[in-house]
Write an enzyme that holds these catalytic residues in place. Structure first.
Site, PDB file in Angstrom:
ATOM      1  N   TYR A  69      -6.478  -6.348   4.465  1.00  0.00           N
ATOM      2  CA  TYR A  69      -5.407  -5.061   4.391  1.00  0.00           C
ATOM      3  C   TYR A  69      -4.049  -5.494   4.868  1.00  0.00           C
ATOM      4  O   TYR A  69      -3.849  -5.420   5.879  1.00  0.00           O
ATOM      5  CB  TYR A  69      -6.075  -3.948   5.433  1.00  0.00           C
ATOM      6  CG  TYR A  69      -7.497  -3.208   4.872  1.00  0.00           C
ATOM      7  CD1 TYR A  69      -8.079  -3.326   3.625  1.00  0.00           C
ATOM      8  CD2 TYR A  69      -7.770  -2.501   5.934  1.00  0.00           C
ATOM      9  CE1 TYR A  69      -9.061  -2.581   3.317  1.00  0.00           C
ATOM     10  CE2 TYR A  69      -9.211  -1.458   5.434  1.00  0.00           C
ATOM     11  CZ  TYR A  69      -9.407  -1.824   4.300  1.00  0.00           C
ATOM     12  OH  TYR A  69     -10.859  -1.211   4.163  1.00  0.00           O
ATOM     13  N   GLY A 221     -10.481  10.344  -3.371  1.00  0.00           N
ATOM     14  CA  GLY A 221     -11.085  10.717  -4.523  1.00  0.00           C
ATOM     15  C   GLY A 221     -10.921   9.601  -5.598  1.00  0.00           C
ATOM     16  O   GLY A 221     -10.834   8.297  -5.327  1.00  0.00           O
TER      17      GLY A 221
END
Length: 301
Positions: A69, A221
């Site tokens: 990350y 999503g």
């Protein structure tokens, strides 16, 4: 929905092995920029540090991160270390290993089993810790995870890792891993607008066995690593209006309503969005609202 004083305690806790965590946690991916990895623009470092400290103030005791990350200027693990070390005794940090990105941000070949120790030790170095509370093996399309998971089990025996989890897996991989060492959590992509029969099966299996199920991209999503989705169907919008809540809060609340063993790890680099996300811990959906959202989920497929 008033959310300025709501803390993560409103959603209760779950145990990862012997470690109790808030069911509303924090995903560190978005700390590094306006979108994950090298997408978007790098974050403001001081604001990201403030977000982490605010998360702890709001009762978050579960942070999900990874050495991969990072953006062009920011590293999630470095930000966590700077913001929170020395770490609170009740803070549980989970890290993922397996995938690999080079210094330019390009994805490389995922780790072989004998390289996983290096991945674990890189997380330890960046976080400034002598052990990792939870380490997930992120499956990278391999058919069997036995050899990789076995390598992590050895690191657990050596004391570098306290508990093990698996990520991006199918139901059969859970049984495969459990034959080697205890699994305390499963982290898979799972969202209100993303029908997934295998995910539903894993959710059920984890609930029966007392294993945490930790969805990622529950708020994003289909937008995935680009950030929170702006596409909300009528059911989500209607429920949000009924509660005076945001669509993102409804998505988090729906996630938490999937079972007491389900943990949410929404991520953000925005302090206001953080408070809003945590406040979803107090959002209680009615059976009718859940049925409406579940129907919309099935129709999305």
């Amino acid at each position: 929905m008033t959310y300025r004083t709501i803390t993560a305690d409103a959603a209760g806790t779950w145990k990862l092995g012997d470690l109790s965590v808030s069911r509303v946690g924090f995903g560190a991916m978005r700390l590094t920029g306006s979108a994950a990895f090298h997408h978007g623009t790098p974050s403001d470092r001081e604001r990201s540090i403030a977000v982490l400290r605010k998360a702890v103030e709001l009762g978050v005791t579960h942070i999900d991160t990874a050495a991969f990350y990072f953006s062009a200027l920011r590293s999630a693990n470095e930000l966590i270390n700077t913001a929170l070390a020395p770490y609170p005794d009740d803070l549980v940090i989970a890290a993922k290993v397996g995938p690999y990105r080079d210094y330019h941000g390009e994805w490389g070949t995922s780790a072989r089993p004998d390289q996983l120790r290096g991945h674990v030790e890189e997380n330890l170095r960046q976080l400034g810790r002598d052990h990792l509370d939870v380490v997930y093996l992120r499956r990278m399309q391999q058919d069997s995870i036995a050899e990789h998971f076995g390598a992590l089990a050895e690191l657990r025996e050596a004391g570098l890792v306290r508990h093990l989890g698996i990520s991006s897996v199918q139901p059969r991989h859970l049984a495969e891993a459990q034959a080697i060492a205890p699994v305390v959590s499963v982290q898979n992509r799972y969202a209100l607008d993303r029908p997934d029969p295998q995910g539903d099966e894993l959710l059920r299996l984890c609930g029966e066995q007392g294993i945490a199920f930790v969805p990622f991209y529950a708020v994003a999503g289909d937008a995935g690593e680009q950030g929170a989705t702006a596409a909300h169907d009528d059911a989500v919008l209607a429920v949000a209006r009924a509660h005076g809540a945001s669509p993102a809060q409804v998505r988090i609340a729906w996630t938490l309503h999937q079972g007491p063993h389900v943990l949410a790890i929404p991520g953000t680099g925005n302090p206001d969005h953080l408070a809003e996300n945590v406040a979803a811990a107090a959002l209680r959906l009615t059976e009718e609202e859940l049925a409406r959202l579940n129907t919309a989920r099935v129709q999305a497929g």
